[in-house]
Design a protein around this motif. Structure first.
Motif, PDB file in Angstrom:
ATOM      1  N   GLY A 156      23.503  -8.827  82.334  1.00 24.44           N
ATOM      2  CA  GLY A 156      23.968  -8.982  83.710  1.00 24.44           C
ATOM      3  C   GLY A 156      22.903  -9.661  84.554  1.00 24.44           C
ATOM      4  N   ILE A 157      23.286 -10.693  85.293  1.00 20.20           N
ATOM      5  CA  ILE A 157      22.340 -11.387  86.170  1.00 20.20           C
ATOM      6  C   ILE A 157      23.005 -11.688  87.506  1.00 20.20           C
ATOM      7  N   GLY A 158      22.199 -11.658  88.560  1.00 14.20           N
ATOM      8  CA  GLY A 158      22.693 -12.091  89.853  1.00 14.20           C
ATOM      9  C   GLY A 158      22.894 -13.591  89.865  1.00 14.20           C
ATOM     10  N   ASP A 159      23.836 -14.051  90.667  1.00 12.16           N
ATOM     11  CA  ASP A 159      24.079 -15.481  90.764  1.00 12.16           C
ATOM     12  C   ASP A 159      22.794 -16.188  91.193  1.00 12.16           C
ATOM     13  N   PRO A 160      22.290 -17.141  90.383  1.00 14.48           N
ATOM     14  CA  PRO A 160      20.978 -17.721  90.675  1.00 14.48           C
ATOM     15  C   PRO A 160      20.901 -18.458  92.008  1.00 14.48           C
ATOM     16  N   ASP A 161      21.984 -19.095  92.420  1.00 14.95           N
ATOM     17  CA  ASP A 161      21.962 -19.793  93.708  1.00 14.95           C
ATOM     18  C   ASP A 161      21.823 -18.806  94.862  1.00 14.95           C
ATOM     19  N   GLN A 199      31.091  -9.743  93.799  1.00 11.25           N
ATOM     20  CA  GLN A 199      30.909  -8.566  94.648  1.00 11.25           C
ATOM     21  C   GLN A 199      29.786  -8.803  95.654  1.00 11.25           C
ATOM     22  N   PRO A 200      29.930  -8.318  96.882  1.00 14.37           N
ATOM     23  CA  PRO A 200      28.834  -8.437  97.839  1.00 14.37           C
ATOM     24  C   PRO A 200      27.759  -7.392  97.535  1.00 14.37           C
ATOM     25  N   PRO A 201      26.502  -7.624  97.964  1.00 12.94           N
ATOM     26  CA  PRO A 201      26.059  -8.847  98.650  1.00 12.94           C
ATOM     27  C   PRO A 201      25.686  -9.980  97.700  1.00 12.94           C
ATOM     28  N   ILE A 202      25.509  -9.675  96.409  1.00 12.46           N
ATOM     29  CA  ILE A 202      25.113 -10.715  95.453  1.00 12.46           C
ATOM     30  C   ILE A 202      26.152 -10.804  94.341  1.00 12.46           C
ATOM     31  N   PRO A 203      26.835 -11.925  94.201  1.00  9.06           N
ATOM     32  CA  PRO A 203      27.747 -12.086  93.063  1.00  9.06           C
ATOM     33  C   PRO A 203      26.958 -11.971  91.750  1.00  9.06           C
ATOM     34  N   HIS A 204      27.602 -11.424  90.731  1.00  5.04           N
ATOM     35  CA  HIS A 204      26.942 -11.244  89.441  1.00  5.04           C
ATOM     36  C   HIS A 204      27.705 -11.952  88.341  1.00  5.04           C
ATOM     37  N   HIS A 205      26.951 -12.259  87.291  1.00  2.28           N
ATOM     38  CA  HIS A 205      27.523 -12.828  86.079  1.00  2.28           C
ATOM     39  C   HIS A 205      27.272 -11.848  84.937  1.00  2.28           C
ATOM     40  N   LEU A 206      28.303 -11.593  84.158  1.00  2.00           N
ATOM     41  CA  LEU A 206      28.167 -10.797  82.941  1.00  2.00           C
ATOM     42  C   LEU A 206      28.355 -11.715  81.748  1.00  2.00           C
ATOM     43  N   LEU A 207      27.370 -11.735  80.885  1.00  2.00           N
ATOM     44  CA  LEU A 207      27.446 -12.517  79.661  1.00  2.00           C
ATOM     45  C   LEU A 207      27.635 -11.548  78.505  1.00  2.00           C
ATOM     46  N   VAL A 208      28.850 -11.483  78.008  1.00  3.05           N
ATOM     47  CA  VAL A 208      29.202 -10.536  76.940  1.00  3.05           C
ATOM     48  C   VAL A 208      29.094 -11.285  75.616  1.00  3.05           C
TER      49      VAL A 208
END
Length: 212
Positions: A156-161, A199-208
């Protein structure tokens, strides 16, 4: 003033990467609260069943440990791997019963040197940790090593931008494009399903990722 600001954000970034001391206790609370949805989504994405073996790598405040323990049930085993001795001590106090029953095994370690056997896990999660790893390829190879073929590895990582707009990420964070993390997982022999959590405040990416 700029020097004070820099020291403040540098301290915060260091605590997020390795919570410790009195300040680390507060950081643990913030990590659990701020990462709750991303951790819940990561645990759900593992699709674990009762009796499975799982790990939360870089568990920080420990919210993922509780969720994984509930997912694998009384006959499963959860490994918690963490570089911070203070967070390990915190988890040992909170989960003394689970440790005594050998349902939870806590060990000091890092993403590039996991104290786990090859193919020993059905699933592993690591949320908001890869920013602090200099060698992404080595970390992904190590994660793929410990998850059995057909199991699930969830990063799981926060959206880098979005993360780049936060003042503290200039201090000790390596913000990589999502495509770079996917490429590192594929290089480690995984197929990857990219899911997004707006999701606020930081969109996340899940790499499964599924090791081959």
């Amino acid at each position: 003033m700029n020097g004070v600001r820099a020291r403040m954000f540098s301290t915060l970034a260091g605590q997020l990467g390795n919570p410790h001391g009195v300040l680390g206790k507060g950081v643990a609370f913030v990590l659990n609260r701020g990462n709750k949805r991303a951790i819940e989504a990561a645990v759900t994405a593992t699709a674990l069943t009762t009796g499975a073996s799982a790990a939360d790598i870089g568990f920080g405040g420990g919210a993922g440990l509780s969720l994984l323990l509930a997912q694998v049930g009384d006959t499963g085993v959860v490994h918690g791997i963490e570089i911070s001795p203070d967070m390990l001590a915190r988890a040992r106090t909170k989960h003394a019963e689970e440790i005594a029953n050998d349902r939870l095994r806590l060990t000091e370690g890092s993403l590039t040197a996991l104290p786990l056997r090859d193919n020993s896990l059905d699933a592993a999660i690591t949320v908001n940790t890869v920013y602090f790893v200099p060698d992404l390829d080595a970390a992904c190879a190590e994660l793929a090593r410990v998850v059995r073929p057909g199991g699930r590895l969830v990063i799981g990582i926060g959206d880098p931008d979005t993360m780049a707009t936060l003042p503290f990420t200039a201090y000790g964070f390596t913000l990589r494009p999502v495509a770079d993390v996917i490429a590192a997982l594929e290089k480690a022999g995984c197929t990857v399903d990219h899911q997004q959590l707006p999701q606020p405040p930081i969109p996340h990416h899940l790499l499964v990722a599924t090791p081959g």
